[in-house]
Design a protein around this motif. Structure first.
Motif, PDB file in Angstrom:
ATOM      1  N   GLN A 171      10.008  11.023 -27.405  1.00 27.71           N
ATOM      2  CA  GLN A 171      10.749  12.209 -27.822  1.00 27.71           C
ATOM      3  C   GLN A 171      10.916  13.058 -26.567  1.00 27.71           C
ATOM      4  N   MET A 172      12.082  12.960 -25.949  1.00 22.20           N
ATOM      5  CA  MET A 172      12.301  13.627 -24.661  1.00 22.20           C
ATOM      6  C   MET A 172      13.766  14.001 -24.533  1.00 22.20           C
ATOM      7  N   VAL A 173      14.027  15.060 -23.799  1.00 17.84           N
ATOM      8  CA  VAL A 173      15.405  15.492 -23.598  1.00 17.84           C
ATOM      9  C   VAL A 173      16.066  14.706 -22.478  1.00 17.84           C
ATOM     10  N   ASN A 174      15.251  14.139 -21.596  1.00 18.25           N
ATOM     11  CA  ASN A 174      15.759  13.385 -20.465  1.00 18.25           C
ATOM     12  C   ASN A 174      14.664  12.473 -19.956  1.00 18.25           C
ATOM     13  N   ALA A 175      15.052  11.355 -19.353  1.00 14.37           N
ATOM     14  CA  ALA A 175      14.059  10.396 -18.879  1.00 14.37           C
ATOM     15  C   ALA A 175      13.165  10.975 -17.793  1.00 14.37           C
ATOM     16  N   ASP A 176      13.639  11.992 -17.075  1.00 15.21           N
ATOM     17  CA  ASP A 176      12.798  12.554 -16.025  1.00 15.21           C
ATOM     18  C   ASP A 176      11.680  13.427 -16.577  1.00 15.21           C
ATOM     19  N   ARG A 177      11.674  13.671 -17.887  1.00 14.23           N
ATOM     20  CA  ARG A 177      10.612  14.477 -18.491  1.00 14.23           C
ATOM     21  C   ARG A 177       9.369  13.647 -18.810  1.00 14.23           C
ATOM     22  N   LEU A 178       9.519  12.345 -18.970  1.00 18.21           N
ATOM     23  CA  LEU A 178       8.388  11.445 -19.221  1.00 18.21           C
ATOM     24  C   LEU A 178       8.500  10.290 -18.222  1.00 18.21           C
ATOM     25  N   GLN A 179       7.986  10.509 -17.032  1.00 14.43           N
ATOM     26  CA  GLN A 179       8.114   9.537 -15.954  1.00 14.43           C
ATOM     27  C   GLN A 179       6.823   8.751 -15.770  1.00 14.43           C
ATOM     28  N   LYS A 237       3.725  11.123 -16.102  1.00 11.40           N
ATOM     29  CA  LYS A 237       3.943  12.525 -15.766  1.00 11.40           C
ATOM     30  C   LYS A 237       4.820  13.136 -16.858  1.00 11.40           C
ATOM     31  N   ALA A 238       4.257  14.073 -17.619  1.00  9.64           N
ATOM     32  CA  ALA A 238       4.994  14.733 -18.699  1.00  9.64           C
ATOM     33  C   ALA A 238       5.359  16.142 -18.242  1.00  9.64           C
ATOM     34  N   THR A 239       6.635  16.468 -18.319  1.00  9.62           N
ATOM     35  CA  THR A 239       7.142  17.761 -17.870  1.00  9.62           C
ATOM     36  C   THR A 239       7.889  18.438 -19.011  1.00  9.62           C
ATOM     37  N   VAL A 240       7.667  19.733 -19.173  1.00 14.63           N
ATOM     38  CA  VAL A 240       8.387  20.498 -20.200  1.00 14.63           C
ATOM     39  C   VAL A 240       8.961  21.762 -19.575  1.00 14.63           C
ATOM     40  N   HIS A 241      10.271  21.973 -19.791  1.00 15.06           N
ATOM     41  CA  HIS A 241      10.949  23.207 -19.428  1.00 15.06           C
ATOM     42  C   HIS A 241      11.190  24.013 -20.706  1.00 15.06           C
ATOM     43  N   ILE A 280      13.977  16.900 -30.669  1.00 13.67           N
ATOM     44  CA  ILE A 280      14.100  16.487 -32.073  1.00 13.67           C
ATOM     45  C   ILE A 280      14.488  17.659 -32.974  1.00 13.67           C
ATOM     46  N   ASN A 281      15.031  18.710 -32.370  1.00 12.45           N
ATOM     47  CA  ASN A 281      15.505  19.859 -33.136  1.00 12.45           C
ATOM     48  C   ASN A 281      14.412  20.386 -34.055  1.00 12.45           C
ATOM     49  N   ALA A 282      13.258  20.652 -33.452  1.00 14.26           N
ATOM     50  CA  ALA A 282      12.089  21.092 -34.206  1.00 14.26           C
ATOM     51  C   ALA A 282      11.553  22.364 -33.577  1.00 14.26           C
ATOM     52  N   SER A 283      10.400  22.785 -34.016  1.00 11.74           N
ATOM     53  CA  SER A 283       9.795  23.985 -33.465  1.00 11.74           C
ATOM     54  C   SER A 283       9.150  23.679 -32.123  1.00 11.74           C
ATOM     55  N   GLY A 284       8.983  24.706 -31.304  1.00  5.30           N
ATOM     56  CA  GLY A 284       8.338  24.534 -30.019  1.00  5.30           C
ATOM     57  C   GLY A 284       9.192  23.724 -29.060  1.00  5.30           C
ATOM     58  N   ASN A 285       8.661  23.543 -27.858  1.00  8.29           N
ATOM     59  CA  ASN A 285       9.300  22.707 -26.830  1.00  8.29           C
ATOM     60  C   ASN A 285       8.383  21.539 -26.533  1.00  8.29           C
ATOM     61  N   ARG A 286       8.960  20.388 -26.279  1.00  5.65           N
ATOM     62  CA  ARG A 286       8.131  19.194 -26.111  1.00  5.65           C
ATOM     63  C   ARG A 286       8.849  18.102 -25.359  1.00  5.65           C
ATOM     64  N   ASN A 287       8.033  17.219 -24.775  1.00  2.00           N
ATOM     65  CA  ASN A 287       8.418  15.869 -24.370  1.00  2.00           C
ATOM     66  C   ASN A 287       7.166  15.037 -24.589  1.00  2.00           C
ATOM     67  N   GLU A 288       7.205  14.119 -25.565  1.00  2.00           N
ATOM     68  CA  GLU A 288       6.011  13.391 -25.992  1.00  2.00           C
ATOM     69  C   GLU A 288       6.319  11.914 -26.225  1.00  2.00           C
TER      70      GLU A 288
END
Length: 370
Positions: free
Chosen positions: A59-67, A81-85, A91-99
């Motif tokens: 569940q990521m907005v871009n591949a560079d968020r879960l490298q 490496k997990a990165t969150v901006h 997934i159009n949910a609460s909070g911000n995530r890359n998981e």
């Protein structure tokens, strides 16, 4: 169902090792439980494949968020490496995530050891809200997961939202690897379920009863970074070495053997020993007492206001915003249903299951968009 039966058998202690191999054909084990290793390791998510393929989905907005990276690593060649901006909401949910999601679906009553390592970047944000990095989420709708690890301010915490408890916490140290070993038995009954925790090889939470799953639901693993959407700075956390196994010995790292003693040089008997200088015995050797630090038994934390359900989100991802003291977990959107699960399949007929047993001789709730 055939695979449900196989899974239950695999999770039973008497069928480990040699007995397991003797009774269950290898092809059937691999079909029902991909990636199972016979030595007690049930699953590896250590990224040593060099990619994210050990996990069910991202569940990521871009591949560079879960490298998957080669540095820094805690072991082997690769880590995540997990990165969150702020604003990352794949997934159009609460909070911000890359998981990453692993649909492990631990059955009720199963018991496992989980070992993994986490490092928080030197500039990891210090904020008075939740930043969740590992969770065992329920497969139903809404609410906090039964078991979750998160950062709040300058603390790392283990939370059991089902009982409003934070049974363990420790100071957040950035730029170093934290090793966690969680021993859990999965049950909605706190008299049956339990948790036990090691941090950096020290037992910091002795075994204690806990509601580790919600009634009628199974758990699955999520790791990466999931945090309140109020956090503005970029957050980076690294994960490595995840192992799920049936015994503590299976998740402990092997220690390298000490080098052999060099016995090849004979003693020079021609030079008399100088006995004139007494041995300085004035400084006693440090016997190496280890200060395990206090175990925070963590009385019940103020639960804060109960979050309300987000009626606009489909079933598997209809979470709500967390209360101020309750970190939120992640979840799977409605199009990621059970049909896509990669663990034990529910396909197959009951007749086949009984045939298998006969052959073996063994027939005799709260929170946001997760």
């Amino acid at each position: 169902m055939v695979c449900d039966t196989v899974c239950r058998l695999l999770h039973s202690k008497p069928l480990r090792g040699r007995v397991l191999r003797a009774f269950i054909p290898g092809w059937l084990v691999m079909w029902c439980v991909p990636g199972l290793a016979m030595a007690g390791v049930v699953w590896r998510g250590d990224f040593e494949t060099g990619d994210r393929s050990q996990y069910s989905r991202a569940q990521m907005v871009n591949a560079d968020r879960l490298q998957v990276v080669t540095s820094p690593v805690a072991e082997g060649k690769y880590a995540l490496k997990a990165t969150v901006h702020q604003g990352d909401d794949p997934i159009n949910a609460s909070g911000n995530r890359n998981e990453l999601v692993y649909l492990s679906n631990e059955p009720v009553g199963s018991e496992y050891y989980y070992r993994w390592k986490v490092m928080f970047a030197n500039d990891f944000p210090s904020v008075d809200t939740w930043q969740l990095f590992t969770q065992w989420h329920h497969d139903g709708c809404c609410g906090s997961p039964p078991v979750e690890f998160y950062v709040k301010g300058e603390e790392i915490r283990l939370s059991l939202p089902g009982t409003n408890e934070i049974p363990w916490r420790t100071k957040l140290t950035r730029g170093v690897w934290h090793e966690f070993i969680l021993h859990a038995k999965w049950s909605a009954d706190p008299k049956v379920g339990f948790v036990e925790l090691w941090h950096n090889k020290k037992l910091v939470l002795p075994k204690r009863g806990a509601m580790t799953m919600f009634s009628g639901q199974r758990n699955y693993l999520k790791l990466g970074l999931y945090r309140s959407d109020t956090v503005k700075p970029v957050g980076v956390v690294y994960h490595d070495g995840f192992i799920q196994a049936t015994a503590l010995s299976d998740v402990l790292e092997e220690q390298p053997e000490p080098p052999p003693m060099d016995a090849g040089t004979p003693m020079d008997a021609g030079s008399p020993m100088d006995a004139g200088s007494p041995v300085d015995a004035g400084s006693p050797e440090d016997a190496g007492s280890v200060d395990p630090g206090p175990v925070d038994a963590g009385g019940a934390e103020e639960p804060g206001p109960q979050p309300e359900a987000d009626a606009g989100t489909p079933a598997w991802d209809a979470g709500t915003e967390p209360g101020p003291n309750v970190p939120p977990p992640g979840g799977i959107s409605s199009d990621e249903g059970a049909a896509a699960q990669s663990g034990c399949s529910s396909t197959g007929g009951s007749a086949a299951a009984f045939a298998l047993l006969g052959l073996m001789g063994l027939a005799g709730y709260r929170r946001r968009k997760g």
